[in-house]
Write a protein that holds these residues in place. Sequence first.
Motif, PDB file in Angstrom:
ATOM      1  N   PRO A   1       0.797  -1.236   0.000  1.00 15.83           N
ATOM      2  CA  PRO A   1       0.000   0.000   0.000  1.00 15.83           C
ATOM      3  C   PRO A   1       0.824   1.277   0.000  1.00 15.83           C
ATOM      4  N   TYR A   2       0.337   2.254  -0.771  1.00 12.98           N
ATOM      5  CA  TYR A   2       0.898   3.597  -0.742  1.00 12.98           C
ATOM      6  C   TYR A   2       0.240   4.355   0.416  1.00 12.98           C
ATOM      7  N   LEU A   3       1.025   4.689   1.418  1.00 11.31           N
ATOM      8  CA  LEU A   3       0.538   5.386   2.603  1.00 11.31           C
ATOM      9  C   LEU A   3       1.239   6.729   2.724  1.00 11.31           C
ATOM     10  N   ALA A   4       0.554   7.690   3.280  1.00  9.70           N
ATOM     11  CA  ALA A   4       1.095   9.048   3.315  1.00  9.70           C
ATOM     12  C   ALA A   4       2.211   9.207   4.335  1.00  9.70           C
ATOM     13  N   GLY A   5       3.304   9.844   3.900  1.00 13.94           N
ATOM     14  CA  GLY A   5       4.342  10.260   4.818  1.00 13.94           C
ATOM     15  C   GLY A   5       3.942  11.538   5.530  1.00 13.94           C
ATOM     16  N   CYS A   6       4.902  12.149   6.165  1.00 20.10           N
ATOM     17  CA  CYS A   6       4.607  13.249   7.085  1.00 20.10           C
ATOM     18  C   CYS A   6       4.093  14.526   6.465  1.00 20.10           C
ATOM     19  N   CYS A   7       4.556  14.827   5.219  1.00 22.17           N
ATOM     20  CA  CYS A   7       4.605  16.256   4.935  1.00 22.17           C
ATOM     21  C   CYS A   7       3.957  16.717   3.646  1.00 22.17           C
ATOM     22  N   GLY A   8       3.186  15.845   2.993  1.00 22.78           N
ATOM     23  CA  GLY A   8       2.470  16.261   1.801  1.00 22.78           C
ATOM     24  C   GLY A   8       1.084  16.780   2.146  1.00 22.78           C
ATOM     25  N   ALA A   9       0.124  16.579   1.235  1.00 23.13           N
ATOM     26  CA  ALA A   9      -1.239  17.056   1.473  1.00 23.13           C
ATOM     27  C   ALA A   9      -1.875  16.436   2.716  1.00 23.13           C
ATOM     28  N   PRO A  10      -1.708  15.120   2.976  1.00 20.11           N
ATOM     29  CA  PRO A  10      -2.240  14.580   4.224  1.00 20.11           C
ATOM     30  C   PRO A  10      -1.622  15.236   5.459  1.00 20.11           C
ATOM     31  N   GLY A  11      -0.368  15.661   5.330  1.00 21.80           N
ATOM     32  CA  GLY A  11       0.256  16.389   6.437  1.00 21.80           C
ATOM     33  C   GLY A  11      -0.436  17.706   6.708  1.00 21.80           C
ATOM     34  N   ILE A  12      -0.870  18.388   5.638  1.00 22.16           N
ATOM     35  CA  ILE A  12      -1.626  19.631   5.807  1.00 22.16           C
ATOM     36  C   ILE A  12      -2.892  19.353   6.614  1.00 22.16           C
ATOM     37  N   ILE A  13      -3.630  18.330   6.194  1.00 17.75           N
ATOM     38  CA  ILE A  13      -4.888  17.987   6.871  1.00 17.75           C
ATOM     39  C   ILE A  13      -4.630  17.671   8.333  1.00 17.75           C
ATOM     40  N   THR A  14      -3.639  16.828   8.591  1.00 19.69           N
ATOM     41  CA  THR A  14      -3.339  16.392   9.953  1.00 19.69           C
ATOM     42  C   THR A  14      -2.948  17.556  10.842  1.00 19.69           C
ATOM     43  N   ARG A  15      -2.079  18.415  10.350  1.00 16.48           N
ATOM     44  CA  ARG A  15      -1.624  19.557  11.166  1.00 16.48           C
ATOM     45  C   ARG A  15      -2.752  20.554  11.417  1.00 16.48           C
ATOM     46  N   GLU A  16      -3.588  20.784  10.410  1.00 15.25           N
ATOM     47  CA  GLU A  16      -4.695  21.735  10.585  1.00 15.25           C
ATOM     48  C   GLU A  16      -5.623  21.294  11.716  1.00 15.25           C
ATOM     49  N   LEU A  17      -5.713  19.979  11.936  1.00 15.01           N
ATOM     50  CA  LEU A  17      -6.629  19.449  12.947  1.00 15.01           C
ATOM     51  C   LEU A  17      -5.933  19.123  14.255  1.00 15.01           C
ATOM     52  N   GLY A  18      -4.605  19.275  14.289  1.00 19.03           N
ATOM     53  CA  GLY A  18      -3.866  19.001  15.512  1.00 19.03           C
ATOM     54  C   GLY A  18      -3.723  17.529  15.820  1.00 19.03           C
ATOM     55  N   ALA A  19      -3.949  16.675  14.825  1.00 20.96           N
ATOM     56  CA  ALA A  19      -3.869  15.227  15.028  1.00 20.96           C
ATOM     57  C   ALA A  19      -2.452  14.734  14.736  1.00 20.96           C
ATOM     58  N   LYS A  20      -2.267  13.416  14.709  1.00 17.04           N
ATOM     59  CA  LYS A  20      -0.968  12.800  14.449  1.00 17.04           C
ATOM     60  C   LYS A  20      -1.087  11.851  13.274  1.00 17.04           C
ATOM     61  N   ASN A  21      -0.112  11.910  12.374  1.00 14.10           N
ATOM     62  CA  ASN A  21      -0.030  10.969  11.258  1.00 14.10           C
ATOM     63  C   ASN A  21       0.770   9.751  11.731  1.00 14.10           C
ATOM     64  N   ALA A  22       0.208   8.562  11.571  1.00 16.02           N
ATOM     65  CA  ALA A  22       0.874   7.346  12.055  1.00 16.02           C
ATOM     66  C   ALA A  22       2.233   7.120  11.395  1.00 16.02           C
ATOM     67  N   PHE A  23       2.451   7.714  10.232  1.00 17.60           N
ATOM     68  CA  PHE A  23       3.742   7.583   9.551  1.00 17.60           C
ATOM     69  C   PHE A  23       4.426   8.941   9.399  1.00 17.60           C
ATOM     70  N   ASP A  24       4.358   9.739  10.459  1.00 17.07           N
ATOM     71  CA  ASP A  24       5.015  11.048  10.391  1.00 17.07           C
ATOM     72  C   ASP A  24       6.532  10.948  10.559  1.00 17.07           C
ATOM     73  N   ASP A  25       7.046   9.718  10.677  1.00 14.31           N
ATOM     74  CA  ASP A  25       8.497   9.543  10.773  1.00 14.31           C
ATOM     75  C   ASP A  25       9.139   9.292   9.408  1.00 14.31           C
ATOM     76  N   THR A  26       8.359   9.358   8.325  1.00  8.28           N
ATOM     77  CA  THR A  26       8.940   9.257   6.989  1.00  8.28           C
ATOM     78  C   THR A  26       8.608  10.498   6.176  1.00  8.28           C
ATOM     79  N   HIS A  27       9.612  10.975   5.429  1.00 10.82           N
ATOM     80  CA  HIS A  27       9.433  12.161   4.597  1.00 10.82           C
ATOM     81  C   HIS A  27       9.113  11.812   3.150  1.00 10.82           C
ATOM     82  N   GLU A  28       9.067  10.521   2.832  1.00  4.41           N
ATOM     83  CA  GLU A  28       8.636  10.133   1.491  1.00  4.41           C
ATOM     84  C   GLU A  28       7.182  10.556   1.313  1.00  4.41           C
ATOM     85  N   GLU A  29       6.861  10.989   0.094  1.00  3.48           N
ATOM     86  CA  GLU A  29       5.493  11.457  -0.146  1.00  3.48           C
ATOM     87  C   GLU A  29       4.473  10.327   0.023  1.00  3.48           C
TER      88      GLU A  29
END
Length: 346
Positions: A230-258
């Motif tokens: 599976p292609y899963l979102a890393g920390c800092c692309g569009a899903p990162g925008i969504i996650t940060r705007e809501l103050g939540a945590k991305n389960a794969f925020d330890d990878t910078h791959e898109e």
Amino acid sequence: MPPIAGPTRSAALLTAALILLTACGGGRDSTAAKAGGADGYPVTLQNCGRTVTVDAAPQRAVPVDQGSTEILLSLGLADRLAATATWTDPVLKGLEKANAGIPRISDNRPSSEKVLDQEPDFVSASFESTLAKGGVAPREQFEALGVPTYVSPADCTAKDNSKDGDGVRTGALTMDSVYREVQDLAKVFGVPERGERLVAELRARVRKATGGIDASGASLMYWFANSEAPYLAGCCGAPGIITRELGAKNAFDDTHEEWPQINWETVADRNPDVLVIGDLTRKSQTAESAAKKIAFLESNPATKNMDAVRHKRYVLLSGQAMNPTIRTVEGVERVAAGLRTFGLAR
């Protein structure tokens, strides 16, 4: 965006097409050519490390990614589009009528010949890989004709696209890059005021969706496509925008791959509170639709006991909402609503 298989291109055919279009005046029709001296032109922009100069308002533009197309349609420019290509989802709600009259030359990345057949006077894309070797064609090929090209700043701001895959973020993406794309394209087409209005509307929607929300205790995982790896979102692309705007945590925020490909055992170990699932209509990967993804999650031994799966905490998003586009705002709205519904946001 995870890779989309494109057609094989012939260097000989491309060269022939370039010569033909050059003889025809670079693909720019007479109306556009005469507009070169109009107020506000030429327009010069710095775009992804290149200087782009547009001598006249485009009349036969070809946006070769859905995200770019939807921006132009949202700016009321349907009559300036000769064709479009590379779609993952139905068109953004409210743009159906405007989009209906625009030929789609390919659901996936088109050949350069198909694009050149439209006699474009401007070509835009959402991803650097679309206008590069292995994509439609390198930007230099179009620019050699006098056809300006534009790539979304969101795909080259604080991002390294030089390696295989979908690139690596060197810094966190923000909506400012998307807003800049809207403003740049509006300026290119001579409608800057429309760009400012659209940006203001998008900003207001983000404020409304995030006002007072606190999802700091919730973890999210974003699955775009593919069931084998599976292609899963890393920390800092569009899903990162969504996650940060809501103050939540991305389960794969330890990878910078898109969009890294990660095995299901690792996914299960991360055990997110909510799964944000891409609901795509394209057919280039396995498990494109949300229905197929959910059926896999609920039957696969490695995933069926995850908290999000057992409690059916799914938020469904279009592929475009999971890419850095104007629909990322839709992603903020839907994930915020889901977190509230699941009781995971205050």
